[in-house]
Scaffold this motif. Structure first.
Motif: not given
Lengths: 688, 688
Positions: A80, A177, A220, A222, A225, A227-228, A231
C-alpha cells in the motif's frame, strides 16, 4: 529442461520491436512515439510519487500495482502506498504539480516516458497521472516468458471536457457493486462523468430522512442509503469521476406521486362522496409505482405551491450528498396530458400568460434554478427544457433524433447558438443495442453547422446513456461494455482517429482487460446460457449467441408491457449483444470470398455453414431437456436451411429457383423469435 | 411446425412419474413421499400468505418468485408481495403460526404438500416456511417444453440447531456484495449461522467511531462501515440467518496493537535515550499490520488495565450492531511468547496465582464475560479458551485435529463432558482444499464417545470455516461452494444420509443452482483462466484445470511469505478446486475398466489419455504468447508422458521396464509445479 530452455530462448528473442499498430491503446493518445528497447517488469518494480498531488493518487497507484500484479502473476513487493516520496529510488517516478479538482475544465493532461530502466509520469494534476497509469497498463506487452513495457513517449490530453456515462438506476435498480465496477471502468477509459439517473416512474432510489414516504411507498425497498451515496461519491472522486445526480421532473413522476399524490396534475371525477376532497373540490388522484416501460402521464402540478415546497426540501436534503457543481432535473417527455385536462392548471397558465405547456414547463423549471443555486449547483436538463425563457446557465442535454422525429442532435446546435452549454447523448443510446460503429462515428462536433469558435466551445462533450428497462444487474455490464469504450475514444481522442477496423481490433483487448476490474460483461453470458441449457453443455448455445443480436431500437418489449420491471430477464436475448462476434467474422469472409473465389476463401465460408448446421443439431439435442431452448429452434432452423442450400450454391449444385432461394434467405430476416435477430442475414444475402 | 408438434408431444409424454432417486434435494429432507401427478407452472402462478409470520416472509416469497421466474422464463404476473392474504385464491398457500426468532433452538420445521392444483406450506414459523420455499425450488422438474413440480409430501426439520459458515474478512477483506451473496447461499442450503471473522493480525474490519485509530491505522481503508454491518445484519435476518461476530483476542493481535501499541505484551530493550519511555521504563513496542500468513506473536497484555478498558469500550460500540445472542472472542493460537518474555506479565501471573499461560488467558477471557453479558451476549471462543476456570456459559468452538497434534474433535467431547455447549469445525476447514467427501462424512456427533443424552444435546452443530489467507473476493465463492452444501446436509439431514455417490450427483445440480443467487464459483474460473491465457482460447487450460487441484492442507504458500495479503492470487491454482471434475470421472472409468476390460471400457480410458496429450499440445501453443502458462508446462508434460506410455500399456505394447514405468507414473505424484497437484495420480497408479 532442454525443452524449457528452448522456450526461454524463443521468448527472449521474440521481444522484437513493437509497432504502433500493435498497441491496443484506447482512447488513443494525442501523441505516441515508440522507441527501441523495453522496460522489463521484475518483482522489485516500485513506484514513487512526488509533487503536490491530491492523496487520491496513493490509492490510484496501489490499485495500479495490484492490476499489474494480477495480469503478470509477479506479485510485486510494494504493498500500500501511503505518502509522498516513499521510495525515492523507485524505477517509476510520478510527479504532479497540483491537486486535481473533480469537475469540468480541469487539466487532465499527462506525459508518460518509458525508458529501459525508468518510467516517468509528469502531469499537472493527479487526474492526469491517473490517466497516465491507465495508459501504462495498456502499454503492457509480453513475449512467451515475460512482461515488459516498450520504450515510448506519450503526450496526451482530452478533446472534450465532458466524457460521461449515464446509468438508469430507476427502471431496474442497480446495486452499489454494479455502480462501483462501472465507475472503475469509466476511469480505465479516461471518462470523467457518471450521470446517475436516480428517479423515474418506476422508482425513487435515494434514501430520504425527512420525506420518508418516497422510500416507504415509492422504492420497493430498492434504494441507495445516503451513506452508500456518499461512499460512491468518494469512490468516484478517488478515480477522478464527477457524479451528476438526476431527479427527473415534472414528468416521469409516478414514483414521486405515489408518495405525494397531492402534488399531481391528474384530475379525478368524483362519483360519490366517499373520497377525501381537496380544496378544489376534486378528489386527489391515486398513483402507483409503474411496472411497465414507456412514457406515462403522471406529472407534477406546476400550479401548486406545495410542489415547489416539496422539491425545495428534497434538494435541501439531496444536494449536500453530491459535492459536484451540476444537478440534472430531467425535464424530458412531459406530454402535458394531465395538464391539459386540469382546469386549475389551465387557469394558472392563462393567469401567468404561459401560452403553451412548454412555456409552463419552463416556468416550472425556472423555479428550480434558485433551489439548486442555493447549494452551489447549476441546473442541467434534457433538451425539452430549452425554451426562450430558460436561464442561460442551464446545461442542455441533447438526446432526441430521428426516432423522436427530429434531426439528430439538432438541439445541440440550437443550444450553442442560443448561448447554452450542451452535452450530446443522441447517438450514444447504448441501451438500444446498435453496433459500436454507429456510436463511434457519432461526433459531438456537428458537421457543416457553421459554428463559431465560441459556440463550439459550448459543446462540452458527450454521454453514453444506459436506460435499464431491459437491463438487470446481471446484464447491465454487457450492455454498457465494451461499446462505451469506443464512445470514450470519440470524446477523448483527436477527431481524425476514426478507423473502425482499427478501433474494433483494439476494442477486443480493451474489453478483455475490463474484466480485471470486476466487470461481468464477458463472464455473465455463460451464466445466462447455462440457465437456458438447464445445466447441459452450452457450446451450441454459445455459438448461436455469436450470430444473434438483441432486437434494436425500441422493437423489443413492444408496448412496454411484455416484461415488467421485476421480470428477471434471463432469456437468450439477454445473453446476446450487439456486434455479434461470428457475424462480423462471417461478413469479412464473405467479402473476401466475393472479391476472390479461392478454395481457401470458400473453405472459410463452408466452415461457418457447417458450424451453424451443427449448432442447430446441438440445440435440438439440448431442447429435449431445456424448455427455454425451444424458442430458439425455429430461428436456428432458418439459419440451417439457408446454410444447407448455400452450401449447394457455392458448389453450383443448388436446384432452387432464384426466387425460392431468395425467399429462403429472406426467412433469416426475421424479428419474430426469442427477441433476437440473425446478425448474418445481410452477409447471407450477398452470396446470392 | 410438424417438427415442433413432434417435440411438443415428446415433451408431454416425457413427464413420466419421477423417482425419488432423481430428485436433487440438498440437504435431503427428513421425509419425502412422491405421489402421482404434477403441479404445472403457468404465468398465473401466485402465492398467498396467512397466519402470523414475521414480515420477512414477504421478501422471501418475492425472491422465490423471481428465482422461479429466472429459471423458467415464465415471468409471473405477481410482483412484490407486501401483506397477508393478498391473493386468497392463489394456488400456493403458505401458513405460519408465529414469527420466527433468529437464533438457536427455534422451530424451523415445515410441511410441504404439492398436489395437482395446489401447493400448501405449513410451518410453525416463517423460518420453516423459508426452508420450504428452498425445497420447493429444488423440486422443480421439466420435460422438453415445460416446468412442473411433482406431487409430493415433504416433512422436514434440522438435526442440529447450529449450521454455520465462517468467513474470514481480515486476511483478505471481503466486500459487502461477497458477504451478501454467501448469505443467500447459506439460506438456500438451510444453514442458519454466519460467523463473521472481523479482526485478525492482517486487519481490523469494523468502522469505529470512538476508536478511530483502529480504522485509520489498522485497516488499510478496507473495513465495513457500521451502516454496512447493520445492513448485512438486516439482510441476514430477512433470510433467517444469525450473525455471530468475532473479534479475535488476545492473540492474533497485530492490527489492534498497530493502533494501540500501548496494550501490547512485547518488551523492547532500549539502546539509547531517544525513544519515549513508558512508566515501566521500557519502550512501547511498535507493531504493524501483518502482510504474511501464519501465527504471530503480537498479543494483548492481560496484566494491563488499559487492555480491558479498551476492549470494554470496543464491545460497547460493536455489540449493539449485532442483535444476536453470541459474540466470538477468538482466543486461539496464543503462543505466549511475548508473555514469557515480559517480566511485568510474569510478575502479574505470580501475583494472581496463575500457573500457566493458559490460566493467564482464562483470566483474560473471564474479564470479557461481563463486558459481553452487559449487552446480552454469551461468549464463544475457539477451543483454547477451554480451561478449568472458564465460565460454563461459554460456547467452545472445536477446531483442532491431527494437524495441530491432537485427536480430531477431541475438544468437542471434552467440552460437553465438562458441561459446555460446543460447535464443531474440525473437519470442516474448507480453505484447506480437501475433497467434499472428507467433510461430508465428518459428523459432529462423535462415534464411540459414550455420551449421555444431555451431553449429546450440548453438541449444537457445526460450522464450515473459510480462512482467507489464499482467497480473494474473486476466488472465495469457489472455495466455499459447492462443498459447504454437503456440510449443510451433514448438519441438517438424518445421520444415515451419507451415500457419497448420491451426494455428489445431487451436488452437481445444487452447485449449478447456486449460480442464480449471484455466486461466482463457476463463472470466475473462466475469468482467471482468460487472464492466464492472455485472452487466447481457454479450452486447454480449462481441461487441464479439470485434473488439477490446489495443494491441500498448509502446503501452499509454505512459511506464509510467498504470497502477501495484497497479492491478487490470479494463478492457475486459484482457478482450480478440490474434487477435480475429470479426475473423478477418470477414476470411475479406471475402476470400471479394471473390473471388466471390455473394448468400451478401454475406449473411455483412451479418450482421457488422448485428451491430456492434446491439452499438453494446446498449452504449449498458448504459452508462446502467455507467460503465465509456462509454469504449467512441466506438469502437463508429466501427465502427457504418462498418458502416452499408458496407451502402450493398454495395448500390451509398452517396452518400458516395470521400474521405469513406475517411475514415469511417480513423476505425476508431484507438488512442485504451480501450487497444484495432479488429481489423477492415484488412478493412474491403479493401471500399472
Amino acid at each position: 529442461m532442454k525443452y524449457l530452455l528452448v522456450l526461454l530462448l524463443a521468448g527472449l528473442t521474440s521481444s522484437a520491436q513493437i509497432q504502433k499498430e500493435q498497441l491496443n491503446l484506447m482512447p488513443w493518445p494525442q501523441s505516441v512515439v515508440l522507441n527501441e528497447g523495453n522496460f522489463a517488469l521484475t518483482k522489485n518494480f516500485k513506484v514513487n510519487i512526488t509533487g503536490n498531488p491530491n492523496p487520491r493518487i496513493f490509492g490510484g497507484v496501489t490499485r495500479f500495482l495490484r492490476r499489474l500484479d494480477g495480469r503478470t502473476g509477479i506479485f510485486f513487493e510494494q504493498g500500500f502506498i501511503q505518502k509522498l516520496n516513499e521510495v525515492p529510488t523507485a524505477e517509476v517516478q510520478i510527479n504532479c504539480t497540483k491537486s486535481g479538482k473533480i469537475g469540468l475544465y480541469e487539466d487532465e493532461s499527462y506525459h508518460l516516458d518509458i525508458k529501459q530502466n525508468r518510467i516517468t509520469i509528469n502531469a499537472t494534476s493527479d487526474l492526469g497521472a491517473l490517466h497516465a497509469l491507465e495508459t501504462l497498463l495498456q502499454m503492457l506487452q509480453n513475449n512467451s516468458t515475460s512482461f515488459y513495457f516498450p520504450n515510448a513517449q506519450i503526450s496526451d490530453f482530452p478533446r472534450f471536457t465532458w466524457r460521461g456515462l449515464m446509468i438508469d438506476a430507476a427502471r431496474h435498480f442497480q446495486p452499489v457493486d454494479v455502480i462501483k465496477r462501472n465507475i472503475d471502468a469509466l476511469a480505465a477509459m479516461k471518462m470523467n462523468v457518471f450521470h446517475w439517473h436516480l428517479v423515474d416512474d418506476q422508482g425513487w432510489r435515494i434514501e430520504m430522512k425527512k420525506h420518508k414516504k418516497l422510500i416507504e411507498l415509492a422504492s420497493d425497498g430498492e434504494y441507495y442509503t445516503q451513506e452508500e451515496i456518499k461512499n460512491i461519491v468518494k469512490y468516484a472522486d478517488e478515480r477522478g469521476i464527477l457524479i451528476v445526480p438526476e431527479i427527473d421532473v415534472p414528468g416521469h413522476g409516478s414514483s414521486i406521486l405515489t408518495a405525494y399524490p397531492e402534488i399531481g396534475s391528474k384530475v379525478m371525477t368524483i362519483n360519490g362522496g366517499t373520497q377525501e376532497k381537496n380544496i378544489q373540490g376534486t378528489a386527489i388522484a391515486t398513483y402507483g409505482i409503474e411496472r411497465n416501460a414507456g412514457i406515462f402521464s403522471p406529472t407534477l402540478d406546476p400550479s401548486n405551491p406545495k410542489t415547489y415546497q416539496l422539491l425545495s426540501e428534497i434538494f435541501d436534503e439531496v444536494c449536500p450528498l453530491f459535492p459536484g457543481s451540476y444537478f440534472h432535473i430531467g425535464g424530458d417527455e412531459n406530454e402535458g396530458k394531465d395538464w391539459d385536462a386540469n382546469p386549475k392548471i389551465q387557469e394558472f397558465k392563462k393567469k401567468n400568460k404561459l401560452a403553451t405547456n412548454h412555456e409552463l414547463q419552463t416556468y416550472f423549471t425556472m423555479q428550480l434554478v434558485p433551489m439548486l443555486k442555493k447549494h452551489g449547483k447549476q441546473l442541467m436538463g434534457w433538451e425539452e427544457i430549452l425554451t426562450k425563457n430558460m436561464s442561460k446557465e442551464a446545461i442542455i442535454h441533447s438526446w432526441r433524433g430521428p426516432n423522436e422525429g427530429v434531426a439528430p442532435g439538432q438541439s445541440l446546435v440550437d443550444a450553442v447558438k442560443k448561448g447554452y452549454k450542451t452535452v450530446l447523448s443522441n447517438g450514444y443510446y447504448i441501451d438500444l443495442m446498435y453496433p459500436v460503429e454507429s456510436h463511434y462515428l457519432n461526433d459531438p462536433m456537428p458537421k457543416g453547422a457553421d459554428l463559431s469558435a465560441e459556440e463550439k466551445a459550448r459543446i462540452l462533450g458527450g454521454e453514453a446513456t444506459m436506460w435499464t428497462e431491459l437491463a438487470t444487474p446481471t446484464t447491465l455490464d454487457s450492455r454498457v461494455w465494451p461499446r462505451t469504450a469506443a464512445i470514450a475514444e470519440r470524446l477523448w481522442s483527436a477527431e481524425d482517429v476514426k478507423d473502425v477496423a482499427n478501433m474494433r481490433k483494439r476494442l477486443e483487448t480493451v474489453s478483455f482487460r475490463l474484466e480485471e476490474l470486476g466487470l461481468t460483461h464477458i463472464r455473465n453470458r455463460a451464466v445466462i446460457l447455462r440457465n437456458i441449457a438447464n445445466n447441459q453443455n452450452i457450446k451450441s448455445l454459445n455459438e448461436f449467441s455469436n450470430v444473434c443480436e438483441p432486437l434494436k431500437g425500441y422493437t423489443r418489449n413492444k408496448g412496454g408491457t411484455e416484461y415488467q420491471m421485476y421480470s428477471p430477464l434471463t432469456l437468450f436475448a439477454d445473453a446476446c449483444t450487439p456486434d455479434a462476434k461470428d457475424a462480423l467474422a462471417f461478413d469479412e469472409a464473405v467479402t473476401k470470398y466475393l472479391a476472390n473465389k479461392t478454395p481457401e476463401n470458400k473453405t472459410r465460408i463452408i466452415g461457418f455453414f457447417n458450424k451453424w448446421i451443427a449448432v442447430n443439431k446441438g440445440l435440438i439435442e439440448l431442447s429435449a431437456n431445456a424448455p427455454l431452448v425451444q424458442a430458439l429452434l425455429p430461428l436456428s432452423k432458418k439459419l440451417t436451411d439457408a446454410s444447407q442450400e448455400l452450401l449447394f450454391v457455392l458448389d453450383n449444385k443448388s436446384t432452387l429457383k432464384s426466387e425460392d432461394l431468395k425467399n429462403l434467405i429472406e426467412q433469416c430476416n426475421t424479428k419474430e423469435h426469442a427477441d433476437v435477430e440473425l446478425a448474418v442475414y445481410n452477409s447471407l444475402k450477398k452470396l446470392i
